[in-house]
Each structure stands twice: as C-alpha cells, then as structure tokens.
Write a protein that holds these residues in place. Structure first.
Motif, PDB file in Angstrom:
ATOM      1  N   GLU A 151       0.820  -1.201   0.000  1.00 37.51           N
ATOM      2  CA  GLU A 151       0.000   0.000   0.000  1.00 37.51           C
ATOM      3  C   GLU A 151       0.860   1.259   0.000  1.00 37.51           C
ATOM      4  O   GLU A 151       0.383   2.349  -0.295  1.00 37.51           O
ATOM      5  CB  GLU A 151      -0.930   0.001   1.219  1.00 37.51           C
ATOM      6  CG  GLU A 151      -1.967  -1.110   1.183  1.00 37.51           C
ATOM      7  CD  GLU A 151      -2.925  -1.037   2.359  1.00 37.51           C
ATOM      8  OE1 GLU A 151      -2.805  -0.086   3.162  1.00 37.51           O
ATOM      9  OE2 GLU A 151      -3.805  -1.908   2.451  1.00 37.51           O
ATOM     10  N   LEU A 152       2.140   1.108   0.362  1.00 37.61           N
ATOM     11  CA  LEU A 152       3.063   2.233   0.320  1.00 37.61           C
ATOM     12  C   LEU A 152       3.581   2.416  -1.099  1.00 37.61           C
ATOM     13  O   LEU A 152       3.648   1.476  -1.876  1.00 37.61           O
ATOM     14  CB  LEU A 152       4.263   1.986   1.239  1.00 37.61           C
ATOM     15  CG  LEU A 152       4.061   2.069   2.744  1.00 37.61           C
ATOM     16  CD1 LEU A 152       5.331   1.633   3.447  1.00 37.61           C
ATOM     17  CD2 LEU A 152       3.695   3.494   3.155  1.00 37.61           C
ATOM     18  N   GLY A 153       3.952   3.633  -1.439  1.00 38.59           N
ATOM     19  CA  GLY A 153       4.667   3.866  -2.685  1.00 38.59           C
ATOM     20  C   GLY A 153       3.776   3.982  -3.905  1.00 38.59           C
ATOM     21  O   GLY A 153       2.891   3.157  -4.135  1.00 38.59           O
ATOM     22  N   GLU A 154       4.028   5.024  -4.699  1.00 36.15           N
ATOM     23  CA  GLU A 154       3.289   5.224  -5.932  1.00 36.15           C
ATOM     24  C   GLU A 154       3.831   4.312  -7.024  1.00 36.15           C
ATOM     25  O   GLU A 154       4.914   3.741  -6.899  1.00 36.15           O
ATOM     26  CB  GLU A 154       3.426   6.682  -6.382  1.00 36.15           C
ATOM     27  CG  GLU A 154       4.872   7.088  -6.665  1.00 36.15           C
ATOM     28  CD  GLU A 154       5.012   8.526  -7.069  1.00 36.15           C
ATOM     29  OE1 GLU A 154       4.072   9.076  -7.659  1.00 36.15           O
ATOM     30  OE2 GLU A 154       6.092   9.112  -6.809  1.00 36.15           O
ATOM     31  N   THR A 155       3.079   4.178  -8.096  1.00 40.20           N
ATOM     32  CA  THR A 155       3.536   3.484  -9.284  1.00 40.20           C
ATOM     33  C   THR A 155       3.912   4.524 -10.324  1.00 40.20           C
ATOM     34  O   THR A 155       3.073   5.337 -10.718  1.00 40.20           O
ATOM     35  CB  THR A 155       2.439   2.563  -9.852  1.00 40.20           C
ATOM     36  OG1 THR A 155       2.081   1.591  -8.874  1.00 40.20           O
ATOM     37  CG2 THR A 155       2.920   1.858 -11.118  1.00 40.20           C
TER      38      THR A 155
ATOM     39  N   LEU B 219      12.821   3.846   3.286  1.00 37.23           N
ATOM     40  CA  LEU B 219      13.231   2.915   2.239  1.00 37.23           C
ATOM     41  C   LEU B 219      12.100   1.966   1.865  1.00 37.23           C
ATOM     42  O   LEU B 219      11.988   1.539   0.721  1.00 37.23           O
ATOM     43  CB  LEU B 219      14.438   2.098   2.703  1.00 37.23           C
ATOM     44  CG  LEU B 219      15.800   2.786   2.708  1.00 37.23           C
ATOM     45  CD1 LEU B 219      16.853   1.823   3.230  1.00 37.23           C
ATOM     46  CD2 LEU B 219      16.176   3.287   1.336  1.00 37.23           C
ATOM     47  N   ALA B 220      11.275   1.618   2.840  1.00 35.21           N
ATOM     48  CA  ALA B 220      10.181   0.681   2.571  1.00 35.21           C
ATOM     49  C   ALA B 220       9.238   1.240   1.504  1.00 35.21           C
ATOM     50  O   ALA B 220       8.799   0.506   0.608  1.00 35.21           O
ATOM     51  CB  ALA B 220       9.408   0.397   3.853  1.00 35.21           C
ATOM     52  N   GLU B 221       8.930   2.519   1.593  1.00 34.21           N
ATOM     53  CA  GLU B 221       8.055   3.122   0.579  1.00 34.21           C
ATOM     54  C   GLU B 221       8.723   3.133  -0.784  1.00 34.21           C
ATOM     55  O   GLU B 221       8.107   2.826  -1.801  1.00 34.21           O
ATOM     56  CB  GLU B 221       7.660   4.540   0.985  1.00 34.21           C
ATOM     57  CG  GLU B 221       6.739   5.199  -0.041  1.00 34.21           C
ATOM     58  CD  GLU B 221       6.327   6.603   0.347  1.00 34.21           C
ATOM     59  OE1 GLU B 221       5.968   7.380  -0.569  1.00 34.21           O
ATOM     60  OE2 GLU B 221       6.347   6.937   1.547  1.00 34.21           O
TER      61      GLU B 221
ATOM     62  N   GLN C 140      12.943  13.494   0.219  1.00 28.81           N
ATOM     63  CA  GLN C 140      11.950  14.424  -0.298  1.00 28.81           C
ATOM     64  C   GLN C 140      11.017  13.797  -1.333  1.00 28.81           C
ATOM     65  O   GLN C 140      10.032  14.426  -1.714  1.00 28.81           O
ATOM     66  CB  GLN C 140      12.639  15.640  -0.926  1.00 28.81           C
ATOM     67  CG  GLN C 140      13.504  16.430   0.054  1.00 28.81           C
ATOM     68  CD  GLN C 140      13.940  17.761  -0.501  1.00 28.81           C
ATOM     69  OE1 GLN C 140      13.126  18.570  -0.942  1.00 28.81           O
ATOM     70  NE2 GLN C 140      15.242  18.014  -0.494  1.00 28.81           N
ATOM     71  N   GLY C 141      11.327  12.573  -1.756  1.00 30.20           N
ATOM     72  CA  GLY C 141      10.543  11.957  -2.814  1.00 30.20           C
ATOM     73  C   GLY C 141       9.568  10.893  -2.361  1.00 30.20           C
ATOM     74  O   GLY C 141       8.953  10.218  -3.191  1.00 30.20           O
TER      75      GLY C 141
ATOM     76  N   LYS D  50       6.925  -1.946  -8.398  1.00 29.07           N
ATOM     77  CA  LYS D  50       5.759  -1.879  -9.289  1.00 29.07           C
ATOM     78  C   LYS D  50       5.872  -0.783 -10.349  1.00 29.07           C
ATOM     79  O   LYS D  50       4.886  -0.460 -11.011  1.00 29.07           O
ATOM     80  CB  LYS D  50       4.480  -1.685  -8.467  1.00 29.07           C
ATOM     81  CG  LYS D  50       4.500  -0.510  -7.505  1.00 29.07           C
ATOM     82  CD  LYS D  50       3.316  -0.591  -6.539  1.00 29.07           C
ATOM     83  CE  LYS D  50       3.367   0.536  -5.511  1.00 29.07           C
ATOM     84  NZ  LYS D  50       2.304   0.404  -4.493  1.00 29.07           N
ATOM     85  N   SER D  51       7.073  -0.232 -10.526  1.00 30.81           N
ATOM     86  CA  SER D  51       7.262   0.859 -11.486  1.00 30.81           C
ATOM     87  C   SER D  51       8.293   0.478 -12.548  1.00 30.81           C
ATOM     88  O   SER D  51       9.323  -0.118 -12.223  1.00 30.81           O
ATOM     89  CB  SER D  51       7.744   2.135 -10.765  1.00 30.81           C
ATOM     90  OG  SER D  51       6.792   2.571  -9.810  1.00 30.81           O
TER      91      SER D  51
END
Length: 256
Positions: free
Chosen positions: A125-129, A238-240, A231-232, A247-248
């Motif tokens: 659920e963390l992190g954008e694609t 690191l987990a995010e 900042q990103g 997935k990117s």
C-alpha cells in the motif's frame, strides 16, 4: 528526424549545435503524451540502427555545460574510456556513509521512524507506481517544457551520460561516477538512462524490479540520491521507495 531550429528557444538551439546528432524537438505547445510516444518509437529504431535515444529538458544550464564540453573534444572519450569501476561497492560505501550521518542526528524519534520501515518486508500500500516520464511536465494538464529527443550514437545506454553530463554539485554524483552507476544498473536491472534535465535523471525499464530485489535497489537509489527518499516519498522511508520500485518501470531522481 532533425528539424528546423528557427522555432526553438535559444537554449535548445545551443544544445542541438553542441551535440551535432539527429534530434526531434517537442515544443511547449505539444503534450507529454507526444513526448512519451516519440521516445518509445525512437527506442525501437535505436535497437535496429545502433543509437540510444535520450530526452533532454532544455535549459541554459545544460546548454552552458555542453558548449564548454564542445571546446574539449577529449572530455567525452575520457569518461567513456575510463577503467570500469565497481559501482555496486561504490553505492554500498555511499549508503553506509549516509547512514552513519543519519545515526549522528539528535532527533531520536525521527531516527526511529526511519529505521522502523527499512526491513525486508514490503507494504504494497506504500509507494506510488511510476509509469511515465515527469521531468518535462509543467502541470497535470499534459503541458510540457521544451524537450529535445536526441539520437545519441552509442550502443551502450550508459554512455549517454558522457554525452550529456550533469551533476558534480552538492550530493549529485559527478558524470564519471554517474555513468558507472548507470552501467551497473543496466546490467543488473535493465535500467536505461532515458531523460536528463538540469537536476533530474530518469530511467526506463522493460519491467519492474522483483520484490525480492526491490529493497536492495532502494538502498542503492538512496545512496545515489538521498532526496529520492528524504523528499521523494511521503513517509521518508526505504520501505516506501522499495514498494514503488517493485511496481514501477520508470525511475526518477532529483537533486535539490
């Protein structure tokens, strides 16, 4: 593919003249989708014709850098022909140096929050694609900055860094180290350096890094560009970033 230079900005004309290779310019009245499609078509042709496409977001700073390099024809070859470095070990050393600095901080709660999410298990659920280039985008309405699609006459994708070097300031790696990291990531992950701006570098991959490798890749990304985490990401962890990587098929780096 080359076009008339009359309608372009001065910085774009200077970049084109400094590099002297086939190009296509996407002006500000075109769209991000057109740039994406142009790059994909060029990548297909490049594999057949022996060149590597590179998107360059036009700027006076890059124009200045490339004009200065044109005055020293040997500079590019010096970077390309340098003895291959152990980029994996280099990234490991950078990572350890940054972690040591982090451990010396006084903000105990910040430290604990950061380390609590650096384990091996990912939270999907963390992190954008990330599924598209972003450095040339001005807004969410598909508007772009003027961007040049260059046909760099090299078969090894990492060598485009020697043609359009950026970095060497603050924590942004110098061009020789950056090229070695690009070589390593291409061979290990299939990551192709595809876009350069004054302060960003983007890669494209045929498929995302596996979940099993994503945490290691995240550590390498952090070593290469601490701002990619600091900042990103929303959580500063690191987990995010590892979740995003898993997935990117695009990687994005920005140096403040």
């Amino acid at each position: 593919m080359s076009q008339s230079k009359e309608a372009y900005t001065e910085s774009t004309r200077r970049i084109i003249e400094s590099l002297d290779c086939p190009y296509q310019v996407f002006t500000s009245d075109q769209t991000a989708n057109e740039v994406e499609e142009g790059y994909k078509l060029a990548a297909i042709r490049g594999k057949k014709e022996g060149f590597t496409p590179l998107l360059v977001v036009s700027s006076d700073i890059l124009a200045d850098i490339l004009e200065s390099l044109k005055k020293d024809p040997s500079a590019r070859d010096t970077i390309i022909q340098q003895p291959e470095k152990n980029a994996e070990e280099m990234l490991k050393e950078w990572y350890e140096e940054f972690i040591e600095e982090y451990q010396e901080m006084d903000e105990e709660e910040m430290r604990e929050a950061w380390y609590s999410q650096t384990g091996e298990e990912l939270d999907e659920e963390l992190g954008e694609t990330i599924s598209e280039f972003t450095s040339f985008c001005i807004s969410s309405d598909n508007e772009i900055e003027e961007t040049i699609l260059l046909e760099i006459p090299v078969k090894n994708p990492w060598e485009v860094i020697a043609w359009v070097p950026m970095g060497g300031w603050n924590e942004c790696p110098a061009a020789d180290d950056m090229m070695e990291v690009c070589r390593y990531w291409y061979k290990k992950y299939g990551a192709v350096p595809a876009l350069v701006s004054t302060d960003t570098l983007e890669f494209v991959l045929e498929q995302p890094v596996s979940k099993e490798e994503s945490m290691q890749a995240a550590k390498e990304h952090y070593a290469f560009c601490t701002d990619r985490v600091d900042q990103g990401t929303e959580t500063g962890t690191l987990a995010e970033l590892a979740s995003c990587i898993s997935k990117s098929n695009y990687w994005f780096f920005w140096w403040d």
